[in-house]
Design a protein around this motif. Structure first.
Motif, PDB file in Angstrom:
ATOM      1  N   TYR A   1       0.762  -1.119   0.109  1.00  0.00           N
ATOM      2  CA  TYR A   1       0.029   0.216   0.082  1.00  0.00           C
ATOM      3  C   TYR A   1       0.804   1.118   0.141  1.00  0.00           C
ATOM      4  O   TYR A   1       0.455   1.987  -0.654  1.00  0.00           O
ATOM      5  CB  TYR A   1      -0.866  -0.107   1.224  1.00  0.00           C
ATOM      6  N   ARG A   2       2.046   1.251   0.760  1.00  0.00           N
ATOM      7  CA  ARG A   2       2.815   2.331   0.991  1.00  0.00           C
ATOM      8  C   ARG A   2       3.508   2.878  -0.291  1.00  0.00           C
ATOM      9  O   ARG A   2       3.420   3.769  -0.974  1.00  0.00           O
ATOM     10  CB  ARG A   2       3.827   2.064   1.822  1.00  0.00           C
ATOM     11  N   VAL A   3       3.893   1.751  -1.033  1.00  0.00           N
ATOM     12  CA  VAL A   3       4.564   1.737  -2.283  1.00  0.00           C
ATOM     13  C   VAL A   3       3.534   2.456  -3.335  1.00  0.00           C
ATOM     14  O   VAL A   3       3.814   3.151  -3.980  1.00  0.00           O
ATOM     15  CB  VAL A   3       5.010   0.297  -2.980  1.00  0.00           C
ATOM     16  N   GLN A   4       2.426   1.765  -3.202  1.00  0.00           N
ATOM     17  CA  GLN A   4       1.280   2.384  -4.470  1.00  0.00           C
ATOM     18  C   GLN A   4       0.866   3.717  -3.822  1.00  0.00           C
ATOM     19  O   GLN A   4       0.906   4.691  -4.645  1.00  0.00           O
ATOM     20  CB  GLN A   4      -0.213   1.489  -3.998  1.00  0.00           C
ATOM     21  N   LEU A   5       0.914   3.945  -2.888  1.00  0.00           N
ATOM     22  CA  LEU A   5       0.700   5.379  -2.269  1.00  0.00           C
ATOM     23  C   LEU A   5       1.328   6.577  -2.716  1.00  0.00           C
ATOM     24  O   LEU A   5       1.346   7.544  -3.344  1.00  0.00           O
ATOM     25  CB  LEU A   5       0.398   5.619  -0.630  1.00  0.00           C
ATOM     26  N   GLU A   6       2.815   6.112  -2.665  1.00  0.00           N
ATOM     27  CA  GLU A   6       3.960   6.774  -2.803  1.00  0.00           C
ATOM     28  C   GLU A   6       3.971   7.197  -4.310  1.00  0.00           C
ATOM     29  O   GLU A   6       4.211   8.218  -4.860  1.00  0.00           O
ATOM     30  CB  GLU A   6       5.201   6.300  -2.460  1.00  0.00           C
ATOM     31  N   GLU A   7       3.524   5.893  -5.109  1.00  0.00           N
ATOM     32  CA  GLU A   7       3.452   6.081  -6.640  1.00  0.00           C
ATOM     33  C   GLU A   7       2.419   7.062  -7.065  1.00  0.00           C
ATOM     34  O   GLU A   7       2.732   8.048  -7.734  1.00  0.00           O
ATOM     35  CB  GLU A   7       3.299   4.927  -7.399  1.00  0.00           C
ATOM     36  N   ALA A   8       1.425   7.085  -6.392  1.00  0.00           N
ATOM     37  CA  ALA A   8       0.216   7.943  -6.670  1.00  0.00           C
ATOM     38  C   ALA A   8       0.579   9.298  -6.544  1.00  0.00           C
ATOM     39  O   ALA A   8       0.187  10.174  -7.056  1.00  0.00           O
ATOM     40  CB  ALA A   8      -1.142   7.613  -5.807  1.00  0.00           C
ATOM     41  N   LYS A   9       1.251   9.385  -5.239  1.00  0.00           N
ATOM     42  CA  LYS A   9       1.466  10.933  -4.823  1.00  0.00           C
ATOM     43  C   LYS A   9       2.541  11.386  -5.961  1.00  0.00           C
ATOM     44  O   LYS A   9       2.418  12.415  -6.398  1.00  0.00           O
ATOM     45  CB  LYS A   9       2.150  10.825  -3.638  1.00  0.00           C
ATOM     46  N   ASN A  10       3.636  10.483  -6.139  1.00  0.00           N
ATOM     47  CA  ASN A  10       4.483  10.999  -7.390  1.00  0.00           C
ATOM     48  C   ASN A  10       3.929  11.547  -8.746  1.00  0.00           C
ATOM     49  O   ASN A  10       4.040  12.573  -8.916  1.00  0.00           O
ATOM     50  CB  ASN A  10       5.462  10.027  -7.398  1.00  0.00           C
ATOM     51  N   PHE A  11       2.770  10.545  -8.877  1.00  0.00           N
ATOM     52  CA  PHE A  11       2.257  10.759 -10.359  1.00  0.00           C
ATOM     53  C   PHE A  11       1.170  12.027 -10.190  1.00  0.00           C
ATOM     54  O   PHE A  11       1.444  12.824 -11.071  1.00  0.00           O
ATOM     55  CB  PHE A  11       1.147   9.627 -10.359  1.00  0.00           C
ATOM     56  N   ALA A  12       0.768  12.297  -8.960  1.00  0.00           N
ATOM     57  CA  ALA A  12      -0.132  13.548  -8.780  1.00  0.00           C
ATOM     58  C   ALA A  12       0.759  14.783  -8.828  1.00  0.00           C
ATOM     59  O   ALA A  12       0.329  15.801  -9.308  1.00  0.00           O
ATOM     60  CB  ALA A  12      -0.904  13.536  -7.405  1.00  0.00           C
ATOM     61  N   GLU A  13       1.780  14.454  -8.252  1.00  0.00           N
ATOM     62  CA  GLU A  13       2.975  15.853  -8.183  1.00  0.00           C
ATOM     63  C   GLU A  13       3.447  16.194  -9.559  1.00  0.00           C
ATOM     64  O   GLU A  13       3.359  17.169 -10.000  1.00  0.00           O
ATOM     65  CB  GLU A  13       4.101  15.520  -7.259  1.00  0.00           C
ATOM     66  N   THR A  14       3.712  15.082 -10.281  1.00  0.00           N
ATOM     67  CA  THR A  14       4.137  15.189 -11.640  1.00  0.00           C
ATOM     68  C   THR A  14       3.184  15.665 -12.311  1.00  0.00           C
ATOM     69  O   THR A  14       3.496  16.766 -13.300  1.00  0.00           O
ATOM     70  CB  THR A  14       4.793  14.072 -12.417  1.00  0.00           C
ATOM     71  N   LEU A  15       2.073  15.371 -12.351  1.00  0.00           N
ATOM     72  CA  LEU A  15       0.786  15.997 -13.002  1.00  0.00           C
ATOM     73  C   LEU A  15       0.708  17.294 -12.727  1.00  0.00           C
ATOM     74  O   LEU A  15       0.383  18.345 -13.880  1.00  0.00           O
ATOM     75  CB  LEU A  15      -0.375  15.209 -12.753  1.00  0.00           C
TER      76      LEU A  15
END
Length: 519
Positions: free
Chosen positions: A9-23
């Motif tokens: 979950y943590r990894v997925q959250l981290e990825e989602a957060k990164n994606f949102a930030e790049t977006l």
């Protein structure tokens, strides 16, 4: 299994957060790029539209052009709004703290927004409560932006009746005074279910409004963000068919003069130069006027000359105590002037200060040529005063004056900042207007020369003209105009688009300052 699951979950959250930030970052870059890239072709379109409008047109052509102009202006509004929005989103919009007078600010905004020849039967009222009739501190430029959006909406949606703009100081919250501004119109009104969403991006009561009234649908979103940026808020009260009232509350401070820390006091040196005669030599009317008003405020009696040749004629007829001279001038330049002065027995001891816009020469070059001192344009008024005092060994009295920023709010726009010029004028309105008049006269003349040099591709003439215009524009901090002129001054190329855009910005600057003089 729980631990691996939580790690996943943590990894997925981290990825989602990164994606949102790049977006977000890419959206921000995208907005900036688009808005920036839209601006230059747009200024070209607008520039050429203006140029064509000045030619002989039949009625049909004139009508077509008017539509083009209207559409370009609409796109420009949209582009400016998008830029503001992307700045607000990125948290890159800066807030100033300046003193302003609510009544004056509202009046200025109304004059800017509402057309002088009013086509509709709508009365405009400005009501400033007694307690709000004082200097307050916040960001007047942003408050103006908020008011401008609301007033232009009110004007757009009101066919008859009235628009009332009022200002009041309401009870403090957490120690801060609250400035309450209201814009009330008798226009079409807004339905209850729409009142919540009108402050969102690209939303309007319905799409037919867009067609009928024009507007980017971003105005209120930006207005709300600006209010929040100033730590305030905005709300609306409205009945369809009965009009709307927008209420803005912004925390402000009262402007205090008394009991200030000594650091806020300015030590003004008043030099005793009365009875002394100075000759100011410059071929650019604005700069000439700037130096003249400053020297006059020190007490000098002043004569002027537009080049070295005229200067020499005047020097031979009159005893001067000081010469202030520009360097690059037609007929006879500053270096030739100093050479003649230092080589002529009767006048060889005359104190001469060089005021130059040239950045390519070391100060030593001027000193070797025989100047007593050299200042690089643009300089601050205090620097010039101190330099003159040093060269002439003048006595001075120090007076302490509190740092009143009453005027400065009106002296700044996104295009320029005239506060430095106001200082040169010794904070005297008439002298200030005199300098601005001279600036306009000089700039109009220079623009004609710039244009003809551009059309005949005369690089040298372009460079000289740009060089003459730059110091004054730098003095005004006209940062949107100086880079292109600097390229021309350095004999570098700019393209047609940039040139037309430069012309358009200069026009805008002149019109704006002409309006200031009339105000």
């Amino acid at each position: 299994g729980d631990i691996t699951r939580s790690q996943r979950y943590r990894v997925q959250l981290e990825e989602a957060k990164n994606f949102a930030e790049t977006l977000l970052a890419s959206r921000e870059q995208f907005m900036a790029a688009i808005t920036h890239d839209l601006r230059s072709p747009l200024t070209t379109v607008m520039g050429y539209t203006d140029l064509i409008q000045k030619t002989d047109l039949d009625e049909k052509q004139a009508y077509y052009l008017k539509q083009i102009k209207k559409s370009s202006e609409f796109i420009l509004r949209l582009v400016n709004d998008l830029l503001d929005l992307s700045k607000l989103e990125a948290g890159k919009m800066l807030i100033e703290k300046l003193a302003f007078h609510p009544g004056k600010l509202i009046e200025d905004t109304v004059n800017n927004i509402i057309p002088a020849e009013r086509t509709k039967n709508v009365t405009i009222e400005i009501v400033v409560a007694p307690e709000a009739q004082m200097q307050l501190v916040s960001d007047p430029f942003r408050i103006k932006q908020i008011l401008a959006n609301l007033i232009s909406n009110a004007w757009k949606f009101t066919e008859e009746g009235s628009i009332v703009i009022s200002a009041n100081l309401v009870k403090p919250k957490k120690n801060k005074e609250i400035l309450e501004l209201r814009v009330k119109d008798s226009g079409i009104g807004i339905s209850k279910e729409k009142q919540d969403s009108i402050f969102e991006e690209f939303s309007q009561e319905d799409n037919s409004i867009e067609k009928k009234f024009g507007g980017t649908g971003l105005g209120l979103a930006i207005t709300k963000r600006l209010a929040h940026l100033l730590e305030g808020d905005i709300r609306v009260e409205s009945e369809p068919g009965m009009g709307s009232e927008f209420i803005i509350e912004i925390p402000v401070e009262k402007y205090q003069l008394s009991g200030k820390k000594s650091s806020d006091q300015i030590i003004e040196k008043n030099y005793a130069a009365s009875g002394l005669k100075a000759l100011v030599v410059d071929d650019e009317p604005g700069q000439l006027s700037l130096t003249v008003e400053l020297s006059r405020s020190m007490g000098f009696e002043i004569d002027t000359a537009a080049n070295g040749k005229i200067a020499l004629e005047k020097i031979s007829q009159k005893d001067y105590d000081l010469i202030l001279t520009d360097i690059q001038m037609p007929v006879l330049d500053g270096f030739e002037l100093i050479k003649t002065i230092r080589g002529t027995d009767e006048i060889m001891h005359l104190p001469v200060i060089a005021l130059s816009g040239r950045t390519d020469l070391e100060k030593q070059v001027y000193m070797d040529a025989g100047f007593d001192e050299k200042l690089l344009k643009p300089y601050k008024s205090a620097t010039l005063k101190d330099t003159i005092a040093e060269v002439l060994d003048l006595e001075h009295k120090e007076t302490v004056s509190s740092n009143v920023q009453g005027e400065s709010t009106e002296l700044q726009t996104g295009l320029y900042d005239l506060s430095e010029i106001y200082e040169f004028a010794g904070k005297d309105d008439d002298a200030f207007k005199e300098i601005l008049r001279a600036f306009i006269e000089g700039t109009k003349e220079s623009m004609v020369q710039l244009k003809s040099a551009w059309e005949s591709r005369n690089e040298d003439e372009l460079g000289k003209t740009a060089h003459r215009m730059l110091p004054m524009l730098r003095q005004m901090q006209a940062h949107t105009i100086t880079p292109d002129l600097q390229k021309l001054e350095e004999r570098k190329n700019i393209n047609e688009t940039e040139f037309v855009s430069l012309e358009v910005k200069l026009e805008q600057l002149i019109n704006d300052i002409e309006a200031k003089i009339k105000a």
